[in-house]
Design a protein around this motif. Structure first.
Motif, PDB file in Angstrom:
ATOM      1  N   ARG A  11      34.068 -33.248 -32.131  1.00 40.90           N
ATOM      2  CA  ARG A  11      33.766 -34.668 -32.403  1.00 40.90           C
ATOM      3  C   ARG A  11      33.050 -35.297 -31.211  1.00 40.90           C
ATOM      4  O   ARG A  11      32.143 -36.126 -31.389  1.00 40.90           O
ATOM      5  CB  ARG A  11      35.070 -35.419 -32.715  1.00 40.90           C
ATOM      6  CG  ARG A  11      34.875 -36.894 -33.034  1.00 40.90           C
ATOM      7  CD  ARG A  11      34.057 -37.099 -34.276  1.00 40.90           C
ATOM      8  NE  ARG A  11      33.800 -38.525 -34.528  1.00 40.90           N
ATOM      9  CZ  ARG A  11      32.606 -39.031 -34.769  1.00 40.90           C
ATOM     10  NH1 ARG A  11      31.529 -38.252 -34.804  1.00 40.90           N
ATOM     11  NH2 ARG A  11      32.470 -40.332 -34.983  1.00 40.90           N
ATOM     12  N   GLU A  70      31.818 -37.841 -45.850  1.00 37.04           N
ATOM     13  CA  GLU A  70      31.384 -38.115 -44.477  1.00 37.04           C
ATOM     14  C   GLU A  70      31.886 -39.471 -43.994  1.00 37.04           C
ATOM     15  O   GLU A  70      31.938 -39.722 -42.784  1.00 37.04           O
ATOM     16  CB  GLU A  70      29.858 -38.054 -44.398  1.00 37.04           C
ATOM     17  CG  GLU A  70      29.267 -36.674 -44.608  1.00 37.04           C
ATOM     18  CD  GLU A  70      29.134 -36.263 -46.066  1.00 37.04           C
ATOM     19  OE1 GLU A  70      28.646 -35.150 -46.320  1.00 37.04           O
ATOM     20  OE2 GLU A  70      29.524 -37.058 -46.969  1.00 37.04           O
ATOM     21  N   ARG A  94      29.268 -30.269 -40.866  1.00 38.08           N
ATOM     22  CA  ARG A  94      30.716 -30.040 -40.782  1.00 38.08           C
ATOM     23  C   ARG A  94      31.123 -29.072 -41.880  1.00 38.08           C
ATOM     24  O   ARG A  94      31.074 -29.418 -43.057  1.00 38.08           O
ATOM     25  CB  ARG A  94      31.474 -31.361 -40.960  1.00 38.08           C
ATOM     26  CG  ARG A  94      31.274 -32.348 -39.841  1.00 38.08           C
ATOM     27  CD  ARG A  94      31.961 -33.670 -40.172  1.00 38.08           C
ATOM     28  NE  ARG A  94      31.805 -34.643 -39.096  1.00 38.08           N
ATOM     29  CZ  ARG A  94      31.905 -35.961 -39.256  1.00 38.08           C
ATOM     30  NH1 ARG A  94      32.158 -36.449 -40.472  1.00 38.08           N
ATOM     31  NH2 ARG A  94      31.742 -36.778 -38.232  1.00 38.08           N
ATOM     32  N   THR A 131      24.640 -36.552 -40.831  1.00 39.87           N
ATOM     33  CA  THR A 131      25.873 -35.767 -40.783  1.00 39.87           C
ATOM     34  C   THR A 131      26.234 -35.387 -42.210  1.00 39.87           C
ATOM     35  O   THR A 131      26.252 -36.247 -43.102  1.00 39.87           O
ATOM     36  CB  THR A 131      27.022 -36.577 -40.158  1.00 39.87           C
ATOM     37  OG1 THR A 131      26.680 -36.895 -38.807  1.00 39.87           O
ATOM     38  CG2 THR A 131      28.323 -35.779 -40.165  1.00 39.87           C
ATOM     39  N   TYR A 132      26.518 -34.091 -42.412  1.00 41.35           N
ATOM     40  CA  TYR A 132      26.819 -33.614 -43.760  1.00 41.35           C
ATOM     41  C   TYR A 132      28.058 -32.721 -43.760  1.00 41.35           C
ATOM     42  O   TYR A 132      28.247 -31.887 -42.864  1.00 41.35           O
ATOM     43  CB  TYR A 132      25.661 -32.782 -44.312  1.00 41.35           C
ATOM     44  CG  TYR A 132      24.360 -33.513 -44.472  1.00 41.35           C
ATOM     45  CD1 TYR A 132      24.235 -34.585 -45.363  1.00 41.35           C
ATOM     46  CD2 TYR A 132      23.241 -33.127 -43.748  1.00 41.35           C
ATOM     47  CE1 TYR A 132      23.025 -35.248 -45.525  1.00 41.35           C
ATOM     48  CE2 TYR A 132      22.021 -33.783 -43.904  1.00 41.35           C
ATOM     49  CZ  TYR A 132      21.920 -34.844 -44.790  1.00 41.35           C
ATOM     50  OH  TYR A 132      20.726 -35.501 -44.941  1.00 41.35           O
ATOM     51  N   ASN A 133      28.859 -32.870 -44.806  1.00 45.59           N
ATOM     52  CA  ASN A 133      29.911 -31.897 -45.111  1.00 45.59           C
ATOM     53  C   ASN A 133      29.300 -30.724 -45.872  1.00 45.59           C
ATOM     54  O   ASN A 133      28.415 -30.904 -46.704  1.00 45.59           O
ATOM     55  CB  ASN A 133      30.986 -32.519 -46.010  1.00 45.59           C
ATOM     56  CG  ASN A 133      31.873 -33.489 -45.281  1.00 45.59           C
ATOM     57  OD1 ASN A 133      31.983 -33.465 -44.067  1.00 45.59           O
ATOM     58  ND2 ASN A 133      32.514 -34.368 -46.042  1.00 45.59           N
ATOM     59  N   THR A 164      37.346 -39.963 -38.909  1.00 43.72           N
ATOM     60  CA  THR A 164      37.594 -38.771 -38.088  1.00 43.72           C
ATOM     61  C   THR A 164      38.758 -39.062 -37.158  1.00 43.72           C
ATOM     62  O   THR A 164      38.786 -40.091 -36.483  1.00 43.72           O
ATOM     63  CB  THR A 164      36.353 -38.395 -37.266  1.00 43.72           C
ATOM     64  OG1 THR A 164      35.914 -39.537 -36.525  1.00 43.72           O
ATOM     65  CG2 THR A 164      35.225 -37.917 -38.174  1.00 43.72           C
ATOM     66  N   THR A 186      37.287 -32.109 -37.333  1.00 40.91           N
ATOM     67  CA  THR A 186      37.027 -33.458 -36.833  1.00 40.91           C
ATOM     68  C   THR A 186      37.779 -34.515 -37.644  1.00 40.91           C
ATOM     69  O   THR A 186      38.015 -35.619 -37.162  1.00 40.91           O
ATOM     70  CB  THR A 186      35.522 -33.787 -36.868  1.00 40.91           C
ATOM     71  OG1 THR A 186      35.044 -33.627 -38.203  1.00 40.91           O
ATOM     72  CG2 THR A 186      34.739 -32.873 -35.937  1.00 40.91           C
ATOM     73  N   GLU A 211      29.435 -34.493 -31.441  1.00 41.63           N
ATOM     74  CA  GLU A 211      28.810 -35.336 -32.462  1.00 41.63           C
ATOM     75  C   GLU A 211      28.458 -36.705 -31.879  1.00 41.63           C
ATOM     76  O   GLU A 211      27.355 -37.229 -32.086  1.00 41.63           O
ATOM     77  CB  GLU A 211      29.750 -35.515 -33.651  1.00 41.63           C
ATOM     78  CG  GLU A 211      30.016 -34.262 -34.458  1.00 41.63           C
ATOM     79  CD  GLU A 211      30.907 -34.527 -35.662  1.00 41.63           C
ATOM     80  OE1 GLU A 211      31.214 -33.561 -36.378  1.00 41.63           O
ATOM     81  OE2 GLU A 211      31.305 -35.698 -35.875  1.00 41.63           O
ATOM     82  N   SER A 246      29.383 -28.140 -36.649  1.00 41.10           N
ATOM     83  CA  SER A 246      30.644 -28.846 -36.439  1.00 41.10           C
ATOM     84  C   SER A 246      31.702 -28.316 -37.406  1.00 41.10           C
ATOM     85  O   SER A 246      31.568 -27.206 -37.923  1.00 41.10           O
ATOM     86  CB  SER A 246      30.444 -30.351 -36.576  1.00 41.10           C
ATOM     87  OG  SER A 246      31.565 -31.053 -36.070  1.00 41.10           O
ATOM     88  N   VAL A 251      24.205 -32.944 -37.956  1.00 39.67           N
ATOM     89  CA  VAL A 251      25.544 -32.385 -37.780  1.00 39.67           C
ATOM     90  C   VAL A 251      25.996 -31.806 -39.115  1.00 39.67           C
ATOM     91  O   VAL A 251      25.945 -32.494 -40.142  1.00 39.67           O
ATOM     92  CB  VAL A 251      26.536 -33.468 -37.310  1.00 39.67           C
ATOM     93  CG1 VAL A 251      27.974 -32.971 -37.415  1.00 39.67           C
ATOM     94  CG2 VAL A 251      26.228 -33.894 -35.883  1.00 39.67           C
ATOM     95  N   THR A 259      18.369 -38.365 -38.082  1.00 34.31           N
ATOM     96  CA  THR A 259      19.787 -38.171 -37.773  1.00 34.31           C
ATOM     97  C   THR A 259      20.551 -38.098 -39.093  1.00 34.31           C
ATOM     98  O   THR A 259      20.241 -38.843 -40.026  1.00 34.31           O
ATOM     99  CB  THR A 259      20.377 -39.323 -36.926  1.00 34.31           C
ATOM    100  OG1 THR A 259      20.320 -40.539 -37.666  1.00 34.31           O
ATOM    101  CG2 THR A 259      19.630 -39.479 -35.613  1.00 34.31           C
TER     102      THR A 259
END
Length: 322
Positions: A144, A129, A165, A247-249, A133, A118, A147, A114, A163, A245
Protein backbone atom coordinates in the motif's frame (compact mmCIF):
# COMPACT_ATOMS: atom_id res chain seq x y z
CA UNK A 1 12.41 -2.07 -24.44
CA UNK A 2 10.25 -3.08 -21.46
CA UNK A 3 12.08 -3.48 -18.15
CA UNK A 4 10.58 -6.28 -16.00
CA UNK A 5 11.85 -6.28 -12.43
CA UNK A 6 11.37 -9.68 -10.80
CA UNK A 7 10.81 -11.34 -14.17
CA UNK A 8 12.22 -14.69 -13.02
CA UNK A 9 9.47 -15.14 -10.45
CA UNK A 10 6.19 -17.02 -10.85
CA UNK A 11 3.98 -14.24 -12.19
CA UNK A 12 6.81 -12.23 -13.72
CA UNK A 13 8.08 -15.13 -15.83
CA UNK A 14 4.60 -15.77 -17.23
CA UNK A 15 4.28 -12.10 -18.16
CA UNK A 16 7.70 -12.16 -19.85
CA UNK A 17 6.72 -15.24 -21.87
CA UNK A 18 3.74 -13.37 -23.30
CA UNK A 19 5.42 -9.99 -23.58
CA UNK A 20 8.39 -11.17 -25.69
CA UNK A 21 5.94 -12.08 -28.44
CA UNK A 22 5.51 -8.38 -29.21
CA UNK A 23 8.13 -6.38 -27.28
CA UNK A 24 11.84 -6.41 -26.48
CA UNK A 25 12.28 -7.24 -22.79
CA UNK A 26 15.07 -6.91 -20.23
CA UNK A 27 14.65 -8.76 -16.93
CA UNK A 28 16.32 -7.94 -13.61
CA UNK A 29 16.09 -10.54 -10.85
CA UNK A 30 18.33 -11.49 -7.92
CA UNK A 31 17.02 -15.10 -8.04
CA UNK A 32 16.28 -15.11 -4.31
CA UNK A 33 12.86 -16.60 -5.07
CA UNK A 34 12.86 -16.62 -8.88
CA UNK A 35 14.44 -19.13 -11.25
CA UNK A 36 16.79 -18.49 -14.15
CA UNK A 37 15.24 -21.35 -16.14
CA UNK A 38 11.84 -19.64 -15.96
CA UNK A 39 12.97 -16.62 -17.99
CA UNK A 40 12.15 -16.87 -21.68
CA UNK A 41 15.34 -17.08 -23.75
CA UNK A 42 14.14 -14.23 -25.97
CA UNK A 43 14.47 -11.79 -23.07
CA UNK A 44 17.71 -10.19 -21.92
CA UNK A 45 18.46 -11.38 -18.39
CA UNK A 46 20.47 -9.44 -15.81
CA UNK A 47 21.10 -10.97 -12.40
CA UNK A 48 21.07 -8.15 -9.92
CA UNK A 49 19.27 -6.40 -7.12
CA UNK A 50 16.49 -3.85 -7.36
CA UNK A 51 18.03 -1.79 -4.56
CA UNK A 52 21.42 -1.41 -6.25
CA UNK A 53 21.59 1.97 -8.04
CA UNK A 54 24.63 0.93 -10.08
CA UNK A 55 22.81 -2.07 -11.55
CA UNK A 56 19.80 0.08 -12.37
CA UNK A 57 22.09 2.66 -13.97
CA UNK A 58 23.55 -0.08 -16.16
CA UNK A 59 20.13 -1.18 -17.41
CA UNK A 60 18.70 2.30 -17.99
CA UNK A 61 21.88 3.53 -19.70
CA UNK A 62 22.31 0.40 -21.85
CA UNK A 63 18.73 -0.13 -23.01
CA UNK A 64 16.12 2.30 -24.28
CA UNK A 65 13.52 1.59 -21.59
CA UNK A 66 10.01 2.89 -22.26
CA UNK A 67 8.21 1.27 -19.30
CA UNK A 68 8.92 -0.62 -16.08
CA UNK A 69 6.83 -3.51 -14.76
CA UNK A 70 7.61 -4.24 -11.11
CA UNK A 71 7.11 -7.72 -9.61
CA UNK A 72 10.14 -7.85 -7.30
CA UNK A 73 8.79 -8.13 -3.77
CA UNK A 74 8.88 -10.41 -0.77
CA UNK A 75 5.35 -11.72 -0.35
CA UNK A 76 4.99 -14.08 2.64
CA UNK A 77 2.53 -12.63 5.13
CA UNK A 78 3.81 -14.62 8.12
CA UNK A 79 7.43 -13.77 7.39
CA UNK A 80 6.54 -10.09 7.12
CA UNK A 81 5.20 -10.16 10.67
CA UNK A 82 8.35 -11.69 12.17
CA UNK A 83 10.79 -9.77 9.93
CA UNK A 84 9.15 -6.48 8.91
CA UNK A 85 12.50 -4.81 8.19
CA UNK A 86 13.07 -7.19 5.27
CA UNK A 87 9.72 -6.19 3.78
CA UNK A 88 10.07 -2.46 4.20
CA UNK A 89 13.69 -2.56 2.95
CA UNK A 90 12.94 -4.57 -0.19
CA UNK A 91 9.33 -3.76 -0.98
CA UNK A 92 9.47 -0.05 -0.16
CA UNK A 93 13.03 1.29 0.05
CA UNK A 94 14.31 -0.66 -2.97
CA UNK A 95 11.26 0.44 -4.96
CA UNK A 96 12.14 4.05 -4.15
CA UNK A 97 15.58 3.37 -5.62
CA UNK A 98 13.88 2.11 -8.77
CA UNK A 99 11.56 5.12 -8.99
CA UNK A 100 14.50 7.48 -8.54
CA UNK A 101 16.35 5.74 -11.37
CA UNK A 102 13.24 6.08 -13.55
CA UNK A 103 13.10 9.78 -12.72
CA UNK A 104 16.82 10.17 -13.49
CA UNK A 105 16.45 8.53 -16.91
CA UNK A 106 13.07 10.16 -17.63
CA UNK A 107 11.13 6.89 -17.84
CA UNK A 108 7.52 7.77 -17.02
CA UNK A 109 5.55 4.50 -17.39
CA UNK A 110 5.26 2.21 -14.35
CA UNK A 111 3.11 -0.86 -13.68
CA UNK A 112 3.08 -2.07 -10.09
CA UNK A 113 2.22 -5.57 -8.97
CA UNK A 114 0.11 -5.06 -5.86
CA UNK A 115 -2.11 -7.33 -3.81
CA UNK A 116 -5.47 -7.97 -2.20
CA UNK A 117 -3.61 -7.74 1.12
CA UNK A 118 -3.92 -3.96 0.83
CA UNK A 119 -7.61 -4.36 1.75
CA UNK A 120 -6.96 -6.22 5.01
CA UNK A 121 -10.20 -7.83 6.21
CA UNK A 122 -12.97 -6.02 4.32
CA UNK A 123 -16.57 -6.24 5.50
CA UNK A 124 -18.05 -6.56 2.00
CA UNK A 125 -18.89 -9.62 -0.10
CA UNK A 126 -17.37 -8.23 -3.30
CA UNK A 127 -14.27 -6.03 -3.11
CA UNK A 128 -14.10 -3.06 -5.47
CA UNK A 129 -11.31 -0.53 -5.92
CA UNK A 130 -13.40 1.80 -3.76
CA UNK A 131 -13.35 -0.60 -0.80
CA UNK A 132 -11.26 1.02 1.97
CA UNK A 133 -7.67 -0.20 2.23
CA UNK A 134 -6.68 -1.30 5.71
CA UNK A 135 -3.75 -3.74 5.51
CA UNK A 136 -3.19 -5.79 8.66
CA UNK A 137 0.40 -6.97 8.16
CA UNK A 138 3.73 -5.49 7.02
CA UNK A 139 3.46 -7.18 3.62
CA UNK A 140 0.13 -5.53 2.85
CA UNK A 141 1.29 -2.22 4.32
CA UNK A 142 4.48 -2.26 2.22
CA UNK A 143 2.45 -2.72 -0.96
CA UNK A 144 0.00 0.00 0.00
CA UNK A 145 2.89 2.36 0.71
CA UNK A 146 4.24 1.89 -2.81
CA UNK A 147 0.78 2.57 -4.22
CA UNK A 148 0.71 5.84 -2.28
CA UNK A 149 4.27 6.71 -3.29
CA UNK A 150 3.35 6.14 -6.94
CA UNK A 151 0.50 8.60 -6.56
CA UNK A 152 2.82 11.18 -5.03
CA UNK A 153 5.38 10.68 -7.82
CA UNK A 154 2.61 11.12 -10.37
CA UNK A 155 1.61 14.43 -8.85
CA UNK A 156 5.15 15.75 -8.39
CA UNK A 157 7.15 14.23 -11.24
CA UNK A 158 4.64 13.18 -13.87
CA UNK A 159 4.88 9.43 -13.28
CA UNK A 160 2.27 7.51 -15.27
CA UNK A 161 1.29 4.33 -13.46
CA UNK A 162 -1.13 1.45 -13.20
CA UNK A 163 -1.54 -0.49 -9.96
CA UNK A 164 -2.82 -4.05 -10.36
CA UNK A 165 -4.15 -5.67 -7.18
CA UNK A 166 -4.43 -9.38 -7.61
CA UNK A 167 -5.99 -11.99 -5.47
CA UNK A 168 -4.92 -15.66 -5.76
CA UNK A 169 -2.73 -16.32 -8.78
CA UNK A 170 -2.69 -19.96 -9.84
CA UNK A 171 -2.11 -22.28 -12.77
CA UNK A 172 0.80 -22.79 -15.16
CA UNK A 173 1.77 -21.90 -18.71
CA UNK A 174 -0.07 -23.84 -21.41
CA UNK A 175 3.08 -25.70 -22.47
CA UNK A 176 3.82 -26.67 -18.84
CA UNK A 177 7.44 -25.53 -19.16
CA UNK A 178 7.00 -22.94 -16.40
CA UNK A 179 4.70 -22.94 -13.40
CA UNK A 180 4.45 -22.27 -9.69
CA UNK A 181 7.52 -23.31 -7.70
CA UNK A 182 8.00 -21.71 -4.29
CA UNK A 183 10.07 -22.79 -1.30
CA UNK A 184 8.30 -22.85 1.03
CA UNK A 185 5.01 -23.28 -0.82
CA UNK A 186 2.15 -21.43 0.87
CA UNK A 187 -0.56 -21.39 -1.82
CA UNK A 188 -3.52 -23.73 -1.66
CA UNK A 189 -3.67 -25.18 -5.19
CA UNK A 190 0.01 -26.17 -5.46
CA UNK A 191 -0.09 -27.56 -1.92
CA UNK A 192 -3.02 -29.80 -2.84
CA UNK A 193 -1.35 -30.91 -6.07
CA UNK A 194 1.96 -31.56 -4.33
CA UNK A 195 0.01 -33.83 -1.98
CA UNK A 196 -1.76 -35.60 -4.83
CA UNK A 197 1.51 -36.13 -6.68
CA UNK A 198 2.98 -37.73 -3.57
CA UNK A 199 5.14 -34.96 -2.13
CA UNK A 200 3.01 -34.32 0.99
CA UNK A 201 1.26 -36.76 3.31
CA UNK A 202 -1.84 -34.61 3.74
CA UNK A 203 -3.29 -31.14 3.36
CA UNK A 204 -4.60 -28.94 6.16
CA UNK A 205 -7.93 -27.16 5.97
CA UNK A 206 -7.74 -24.18 8.30
CA UNK A 207 -11.22 -23.73 9.72
CA UNK A 208 -14.53 -25.39 8.86
CA UNK A 209 -16.91 -23.12 10.78
CA UNK A 210 -16.83 -19.92 8.72
CA UNK A 211 -20.10 -18.30 7.67
CA UNK A 212 -19.88 -19.72 4.15
CA UNK A 213 -22.01 -22.41 2.47
CA UNK A 214 -19.64 -25.27 3.38
CA UNK A 215 -17.87 -23.67 6.35
CA UNK A 216 -14.49 -23.15 4.65
CA UNK A 217 -12.92 -19.92 3.42
CA UNK A 218 -13.82 -18.59 -0.01
CA UNK A 219 -11.14 -17.08 -2.23
CA UNK A 220 -10.91 -15.63 -5.73
CA UNK A 221 -8.56 -17.60 -8.03
CA UNK A 222 -7.19 -16.33 -11.30
CA UNK A 223 -4.98 -17.98 -13.90
CA UNK A 224 -1.47 -16.55 -14.12
CA UNK A 225 -1.85 -16.13 -17.89
CA UNK A 226 -4.95 -14.01 -17.32
CA UNK A 227 -2.79 -11.87 -15.02
CA UNK A 228 -0.12 -11.57 -17.71
CA UNK A 229 -2.73 -10.43 -20.21
CA UNK A 230 -3.93 -7.73 -17.80
CA UNK A 231 -0.39 -6.38 -17.50
CA UNK A 232 -0.06 -6.18 -21.28
CA UNK A 233 -3.36 -4.30 -21.58
CA UNK A 234 -2.23 -1.92 -18.81
CA UNK A 235 1.08 -1.40 -20.60
CA UNK A 236 -0.69 -0.61 -23.87
CA UNK A 237 -2.97 1.84 -22.04
CA UNK A 238 0.05 3.72 -20.65
CA UNK A 239 2.07 3.69 -23.87
CA UNK A 240 -0.85 4.95 -25.97
CA UNK A 241 -1.91 7.58 -23.45
CA UNK A 242 -5.26 5.94 -22.78
CA UNK A 243 -4.39 5.96 -19.07
CA UNK A 244 -2.05 8.05 -16.96
CA UNK A 245 -2.98 6.71 -13.51
CA UNK A 246 -5.25 3.82 -12.56
CA UNK A 247 -5.78 1.11 -9.95
CA UNK A 248 -7.49 -2.16 -10.85
CA UNK A 249 -8.52 -5.36 -9.10
CA UNK A 250 -7.79 -8.60 -10.95
CA UNK A 251 -10.05 -11.49 -10.02
CA UNK A 252 -12.76 -13.72 -11.42
CA UNK A 253 -15.56 -12.22 -9.32
CA UNK A 254 -16.81 -15.66 -8.24
CA UNK A 255 -14.83 -17.17 -5.42
CA UNK A 256 -14.39 -20.83 -4.50
CA UNK A 257 -14.25 -22.43 -1.08
CA UNK A 258 -11.32 -24.52 0.13
CA UNK A 259 -13.50 -27.63 -0.12
CA UNK A 260 -14.51 -26.75 -3.70
CA UNK A 261 -10.85 -26.33 -4.68
CA UNK A 262 -9.94 -29.69 -3.13
CA UNK A 263 -12.84 -31.40 -4.89
CA UNK A 264 -11.88 -29.87 -8.23
CA UNK A 265 -8.27 -31.01 -7.75
CA UNK A 266 -9.57 -34.50 -7.06
CA UNK A 267 -11.73 -34.39 -10.19
CA UNK A 268 -8.88 -33.20 -12.42
CA UNK A 269 -6.32 -35.67 -11.09
CA UNK A 270 -8.55 -38.66 -10.41
CA UNK A 271 -6.95 -38.92 -6.97
CA UNK A 272 -8.40 -38.62 -3.48
CA UNK A 273 -6.94 -36.09 -1.06
CA UNK A 274 -6.24 -36.74 2.60
CA UNK A 275 -7.65 -33.56 4.13
CA UNK A 276 -6.96 -32.82 7.80
CA UNK A 277 -9.09 -30.26 9.58
CA UNK A 278 -7.12 -27.64 11.53
CA UNK A 279 -7.87 -24.54 13.54
CA UNK A 280 -8.48 -21.21 11.84
CA UNK A 281 -5.45 -19.09 11.08
CA UNK A 282 -5.43 -15.69 12.70
CA UNK A 283 -6.44 -12.93 10.31
CA UNK A 284 -8.06 -15.21 7.72
CA UNK A 285 -11.30 -13.58 6.51
CA UNK A 286 -14.18 -15.85 5.54
CA UNK A 287 -14.46 -14.43 2.03
CA UNK A 288 -12.17 -12.50 -0.32
CA UNK A 289 -13.64 -12.03 -3.77
CA UNK A 290 -12.87 -9.20 -6.19
CA UNK A 291 -14.92 -7.25 -8.66
CA UNK A 292 -12.98 -6.68 -11.89
CA UNK A 293 -15.75 -4.61 -13.44
CA UNK A 294 -13.60 -1.48 -13.55
CA UNK A 295 -10.79 -2.97 -15.66
CA UNK A 296 -13.35 -4.68 -17.90
CA UNK A 297 -15.11 -1.39 -18.54
CA UNK A 298 -11.90 0.60 -19.08
CA UNK A 299 -9.47 -1.88 -20.68
CA UNK A 300 -11.70 -4.77 -21.77
CA UNK A 301 -10.08 -7.34 -19.48
CA UNK A 302 -11.82 -10.21 -17.73
CA UNK A 303 -10.65 -13.57 -16.40
CA UNK A 304 -11.07 -16.29 -19.02
CA UNK A 305 -9.92 -19.46 -17.24
CA UNK A 306 -12.31 -21.47 -15.05
CA UNK A 307 -11.18 -23.08 -11.79
CA UNK A 308 -11.03 -26.48 -13.49
CA UNK A 309 -8.89 -25.07 -16.31
CA UNK A 310 -6.59 -23.39 -13.80
CA UNK A 311 -6.09 -26.63 -11.90
CA UNK A 312 -5.69 -28.69 -15.09
CA UNK A 313 -2.82 -26.47 -16.23
CA UNK A 314 -1.23 -26.57 -12.78
CA UNK A 315 -1.55 -30.37 -12.65
CA UNK A 316 0.29 -30.70 -15.99
CA UNK A 317 3.10 -28.63 -14.51
CA UNK A 318 3.28 -30.47 -11.17
CA UNK A 319 3.09 -33.87 -12.87
CA UNK A 320 5.94 -32.90 -15.17
CA UNK A 321 7.93 -31.29 -12.36
CA UNK A 322 7.86 -34.50 -10.33
Amino acid sequence: MIFVVGGAGYIGSHLVKELVKEKEVVVLDNLSTGHRWAVDERAVFVEGDLGNPDELDYIFSTYSVEAVIHFAANSLVGESVVDPMKYYANNVAATLTLLEAMKKYKVKNFIFSSTAATYGIPDVDIITEGTPTNPINPYGRSKRMVEQISGDYAGAYGLRYVVLRYFNAAGAYKTADIGEKHDPETHLIPIILQHLVGERESISVFGSDYKTPDGTCIRDYIHVTDLARAHILALDALLTGKKTTATYNLGNGLGYSVKEVIETCEKVTGKTANSVMAERREGDPARLVASSEKIFNELGWKAEYSLEEIITSAWKWHSKEK
